[in-house]
Design an enzyme around this catalytic site. Structure first.
Site, PDB file in Angstrom:
ATOM      1  N   THR A 115      45.061  41.938  38.922  1.00 41.10           N
ATOM      2  CA  THR A 115      45.970  41.171  39.770  1.00 41.10           C
ATOM      3  C   THR A 115      45.724  41.359  41.265  1.00 41.10           C
ATOM      4  O   THR A 115      46.416  40.744  42.078  1.00 41.10           O
ATOM      5  CB  THR A 115      47.430  41.496  39.412  1.00 41.10           C
ATOM      6  OG1 THR A 115      47.570  42.889  39.147  1.00 41.10           O
ATOM      7  CG2 THR A 115      47.849  40.722  38.179  1.00 41.10           C
ATOM      8  N   GLU A 116      44.757  42.195  41.622  1.00 42.48           N
ATOM      9  CA  GLU A 116      44.277  42.278  43.002  1.00 42.48           C
ATOM     10  C   GLU A 116      42.861  42.835  42.976  1.00 42.48           C
ATOM     11  O   GLU A 116      42.597  43.834  42.297  1.00 42.48           O
ATOM     12  CB  GLU A 116      45.135  43.208  43.868  1.00 42.48           C
ATOM     13  CG  GLU A 116      46.536  42.715  44.164  1.00 42.48           C
ATOM     14  CD  GLU A 116      47.325  43.693  45.034  1.00 42.48           C
ATOM     15  OE1 GLU A 116      46.684  44.486  45.774  1.00 42.48           O
ATOM     16  OE2 GLU A 116      48.562  43.680  44.965  1.00 42.48           O
ATOM     17  N   ASN A 117      41.973  42.202  43.708  1.00 38.95           N
ATOM     18  CA  ASN A 117      40.644  42.755  43.962  1.00 38.95           C
ATOM     19  C   ASN A 117      40.069  42.034  45.167  1.00 38.95           C
ATOM     20  O   ASN A 117      40.167  40.810  45.268  1.00 38.95           O
ATOM     21  CB  ASN A 117      39.724  42.579  42.754  1.00 38.95           C
ATOM     22  CG  ASN A 117      38.291  43.051  43.014  1.00 38.95           C
ATOM     23  OD1 ASN A 117      37.341  42.292  42.853  1.00 38.95           O
ATOM     24  ND2 ASN A 117      38.139  44.292  43.440  1.00 38.95           N
TER      25      ASN A 117
END
Length: 479
Positions: A376-378
């Protein structure tokens, strides 16, 4: 014999992720109250928690609220509150299949302890969610992403107070009542394991209002776990097909050496990172946590009904991935955190670049939980240069994403049930940790500096067209 996958699933969700507090701005518009993020000060790029312990005291909070000359960039963000239609159109053009953002608690309950929600805040998210969907993107909504009303810190000691359970559950019920027919995917608490370098933003516990800060943090977490369970139960009562997720920041550390002492120290450290997802995905406190609490003189009090609430577990696991760290026996002895692997390259902020680490984490998490996973984040923060002709050449960002997407594909071949990937900050936003604008992540450049100056014009970086091709090819074209 079953054949291994050869690529990304046909329904793979290629997305982008942001947080309301880092891009909306309009901090005092339409009845919004002050959140913890609204007192995150720009201090020449130095993260708030690294500047001084004094900055997390009640006095600091009160002074920040009253200040008229200090710089709090999250109060203006990139003015997404007024530009969301144009910005979402660009993200739709990028080809995103899904868009993750948060609902700012202080737009719905300005102080957090009201009994009636702010209709103007709900109306904004009505329009925002409709616009996300109109641009071809599936919304994923986070309920808590560093947007706790500051009033709950000054009047209730943040999550340390059990009162927060009722306040947060009320907020969650209002939001689910309003949006459960439009939004399928939810995360209740962003990066719930961040109790060190985002401790205040996450839990809202000022250091001078509790006697034992370590115990207070874990008590606050316990209240959060209970609230997550209660909100999940309520959401499922509205629609059992809703997908409720939990989220970690990063994952396990690597042992610094092959010495048995370093390996076991790392095992112990990693257990207390799994602790958060073990509770939210398995529904109970693990034995190793009780050993950790005993060894560190930490007390966590349970109330009647808490254990039952924890049984309402999440449907999917998600995590943010930026870098890896290493750990050893000396770190455990000195009670210091994991540290940077000097053998790995890093960006200007010291965040190491380790694509294989992403595949490693995906395998470790899936082996442990056997449930769907979303990254959900990168992303990667860099100083981008705006050329005279309006172009931004960010080949370093393309290289970063290419390497990580390649490792995601390998993890899927390993058997990991990876359902989606959200690039962090697909449009430039204010940095979470340092409140900088110059630490840029996006495929879309926003012409604004650390002090909020600039034309605010949106410009496509070279990485925009590259990512556009990646998504259109479902991850096959990485050239």
């Amino acid at each position: 014999m079953k054949n291994i996958p050869t690529g990304f699933p046909s329904d793979f969700l290629w997305g982008g992720a942001v947080a309301a507090n880092q891009l909306e701005g309009a901090y005092n518009v339409d009845g919004k109250g002050l959140s913890v993020a609204d007192i995150n000060e720009y201090l020449d790029g130095i993260p708030l928690d690294k500047k001084s312990n004094l900055e997390l005291t009640t006095d600091y909070i009160k002074e920040a609220i009253k200040s008229e000359d200090r710089i709090f960039p999250k109060r203006w963000g990139i003015d997404f509150y007024h530009t969301y239609k144009e910005d979402l159109k660009l993200l739709g053009e990028l080809g995103l299949k899904t868009f993750r953002t948060s609902i700012n608690w202080t737009r719905i309950f300005p102080n957090g302890d009201e009994t009636q929600p702010n209709e103007a805040g709900l109306k904004f998210y009505d329009d925002l969610i409709d616009e996300i969907i109109a641009n071809g993107m599936e919304p994923m909504i986070t309920l808590s992403h560093y947007e706790m009303p500051i009033h709950l810190t000054t009047a209730y000691k943040g999550w340390y107070s059990r009162d927060l359970i009722d306040f947060f559950v009320r907020f969650g019920q209002v939001v689910f009542d309003r949006y459960h027919k439009k939004v399928k995917y939810w995360i209740i608490v962003n990066q719930i394991n961040l109790i060190d370098h985002e401790s205040f933003n996450h839990l809202g516990i000022a250091e001078d209002v509790v006697e034992d800060l370590a115990s207070a943090k874990y008590q606050g977490l316990h209240h959060e776990f209970v609230a997550c369970g209660l909100i999940t139960k309520y959401a499922k009562s509205l629609d059992p097909n809703l997908q409720i997720g939990m989220m970690l920041c990063g994952g396990p550390a690597y042992p610094a050496t092959c010495r048995p002492e370093d390996i076991f120290a790392t095992v112990r450290r990693n257990q207390m990172e799994y602790f958060f997802s073990d509770i939210l995905l398995r529904g109970y406190y693990p034995g190793y946590a009780y050993r950790y609490f005993t060894d560190n003189n930490i007390t966590v009090e349970f109330a009647e009904g808490d254990e039952e609430a924890l049984k309402n577990t999440a449907d999917f696991m998600s995590f943010s991935y930026y870098y890896t760290r290493i750990y050893d026996a000396e770190s455990m002895k000195n009670k210091t955190g994991p540290y940077r692997n000097a053998e790995l390259p890093a960006n200007p902020w010291g965040w190491t670049i380790d694509p294989i680490g992403l595949r490693t984490f995906l395998n470790l998490f899936y082996d442990r939980y056997q449930c769907p996973i979303y990254i959900t984040e990168n992303g990667i923060g860099y100083h981008d240069t705006l050329e005279e002709d309006g172009s931004i050449h960010d080949s370093y960002r393309v290289d970063y994403y290419r390497a990580h997407i390649e490792q995601m594909k390998e993890a899927i071949k390993d058997g990991v049930d990876l359902r989606g990937y959200y690039a962090w900050g697909p449009i430039d936003i204010i940095s979470c940790s340092s409140s900088e604008m110059s630490k840029r992540y996006g495929f879309i450049y926003v012409d604004q500096d650390d002090h909020g100056n600039g034309s605010k014009k949106r410009l496509k970086k070279d990485s925009f067209s590259w990512m556009q091709k990646v998504i259109a090819s479902n991850g096959e074209n990485l050239d």
